[in-house]
Write an enzyme that holds these catalytic residues in place. Structure first.
Site, PDB file in Angstrom:
ATOM      1  N   LYS A 181       6.939 -10.835 -33.061  1.00  0.00           N
ATOM      2  CA  LYS A 181       8.222 -11.725 -33.163  1.00  0.00           C
ATOM      3  C   LYS A 181       8.756 -11.812 -34.517  1.00  0.00           C
ATOM      4  O   LYS A 181       8.078 -11.494 -35.538  1.00  0.00           O
ATOM      5  CB  LYS A 181       7.777 -13.114 -32.817  1.00  0.00           C
ATOM      6  CG  LYS A 181       7.194 -13.091 -31.136  1.00  0.00           C
ATOM      7  CD  LYS A 181       8.148 -12.921 -30.170  1.00  0.00           C
ATOM      8  CE  LYS A 181       7.588 -12.116 -28.802  1.00  0.00           C
ATOM      9  NZ  LYS A 181       7.379 -13.206 -27.533  1.00  0.00           N
ATOM     10  N   GLN A 182      10.051 -12.269 -34.701  1.00  0.00           N
ATOM     11  CA  GLN A 182      10.749 -12.313 -35.914  1.00  0.00           C
ATOM     12  C   GLN A 182      10.008 -13.139 -37.041  1.00  0.00           C
ATOM     13  O   GLN A 182       9.988 -12.518 -38.075  1.00  0.00           O
ATOM     14  CB  GLN A 182      11.999 -13.030 -35.718  1.00  0.00           C
ATOM     15  CG  GLN A 182      13.134 -12.382 -34.860  1.00  0.00           C
ATOM     16  CD  GLN A 182      13.006 -12.666 -33.444  1.00  0.00           C
ATOM     17  OE1 GLN A 182      11.935 -12.755 -32.778  1.00  0.00           O
ATOM     18  NE2 GLN A 182      14.010 -12.544 -32.616  1.00  0.00           N
TER      19      GLN A 182
END
Ligand SMILES: *Cc1c(COP(=O)(O)O)cnc(C)c1O
Length: 374
Positions: A181-182
């Site tokens: 994920k980011q």
């Protein structure tokens, strides 16, 4: 050259803050979780945040806090990671799918009303690949039919829709922090909400159903162990401070891909609605219809380029078909898109030379794997 599909971006500060937690005696239920929750609530313009050990746990607790259960239905998208829909099934409710828009790949608001029945309790939109779903019409429909909105923002931290942060549109939303994920906490997730009751119930249920007094052996309701530990929360805090820079880097990588991929005939690059600010999670293209996607994926893999066919339609997963009778043809746009998508290597520090290699290898793959039967 080898280019992985994704790679977390960890700094010396990230490592230091985790090491500092490890030199204390408090590895769980401590100040880092509280501080992380405050920072995320702030970022998402929500009153409450409740940290949990995964995005999936967060979705489950929201479904349960809303009292959704046996015999209820929740409307959601079949074009997603399976957790969005499984969270409905954990409470024995039925996921009712609504097909996506072919451009944004998010749930199509124009199709939602037809799927509402007397049993519908909520709508669970997913911001696919970091692009917010069309929340205005979804909110309007939810209000008209007195339905809750559970916002799966697991792929969209930092994204905006008409200038408002993803996660702040539903009765509650969730961000996730798996390493692709980011931002990451290792494993982890967090619920954001303005609803005091959802916050209170989720807080209790993540911690074995304990009450607010937190007396260790007083359990007020059925609960789980969905707690996030202090090391993970510390890492999350440190990563969150870098989010804006990460998102800028990802937008630059996406733009570089866009430019270079426009030169390959028939490849569809991501379509971004004008009303949104992307939080780029993955970079997903669609191959031309006549190209054998799986053969292209295999070719890329053999040439050191990480890739993945994001997503397989949820309604066609064998246990969904078996339990609910969903079959091929039920959601034709999702099925068509799913047969053509490919996620390419995508992370903050992806170099232009690596992008060039990916694009060149993809171009070669497409030209040697033209036929669906090849
Ligand atoms: C990542 C993700 C989740 C949550 O995943 P966890 O691995 O449980 O943190 C949920 N929904 C979507 C759409 C996701 O991409």
């Amino acid at each position: 050259m080898r280019v992985p599909l994704s790679r977390p971006d960890l700094s010396q500060n990230d490592r230091d803050i985790v090491m500092r937690v490890l030199s204390t005696d408090q590895l769980s239920i401590g100040p880092m979780v509280t501080e992380f929750e405050k920072a995320i609530a702030d970022r998402a313009s929500c009153k409450y945040a409740v940290a949990v050990n995964s995005g999936t746990s967060g979705l489950h607790l929201i479904v349960r806090s809303l009292g959704i259960g046996d015999g209820d239905e929740v409307i959601t998208t079949p074009f997603s990671f399976i957790a969005s829909s499984n969270s409905i099934m954990f409470e024995r409710a039925k996921p009712v799918f609504v097909d996506i828009r072919p451009d944004t790949l998010n749930i199509d608001p124009d199709r939602i009303e037809r799927a509402i029945s007397g049993k519908t309790k909520a709508i669970l939109p997913v911001h696919a690949f970091g692009q917010p779903a069309d929340m205005e019409p979804i909110r309007e429909i939810a209000n008209r039919h007195h339905l809750a909105i559970i916002e799966d923002s697991c792929e969209a931290i930092g994204a905006e829709y008409h200038g408002r942060p993803a996660g702040s549109f539903g009765d509650a939303g969730v961000f996730a922090f798996y390493p692709n994920k980011q931002i990451t906490t290792g494993e982890g997730g967090i619920i954001v909400t303005n609803n005091e009751e959802i916050a209170k119930l989720s807080r209790s249920m993540r911690n074995q159903g304990r009450g607010e007094a937190n007396t260790w052996l007083a359990h007020e309701r059925l609960g789980f162990n969905y707690r996030l530990d202090e090391m993970s929360a510390a890492l999350g805090l440190s990563q969150l401070k870098q989010l804006d820079g990460f998102l800028e880097a990802r937008a630059r990588v996406a733009e570089t891909y866009n430019q270079k991929l426009r030169r390959i005939d028939g490849v569809v690059i991501p379509h971004i609605a004008p009303s949104v600010k992307m939080s780029w999670f993955v970079y997903v293209i669609q191959l031309p219809a006549h190209v054998n996607r799986d053969a292209v994926a295999q070719y890329l893999d053999e040439h050191g380029v990480g890739c993945r066919p994001y997503f397989t339609p949820i309604h066609l997963q064998p246990f969904y078909s078996r339990l609910f009778g969903y079959k091929r043809g039920d959601y034709p746009i999702t099925e068509e898109v799913s047969s053509r998508t490919l996620a390419l290597p995508f992370f903050n520090r992806l170099l232009e030379a690596e992008i060039d290699y990916v694009v060149e290898t993809l171009n070669n793959a497409i030209h040697t794997k033209q036929s669906k039967t090849a």
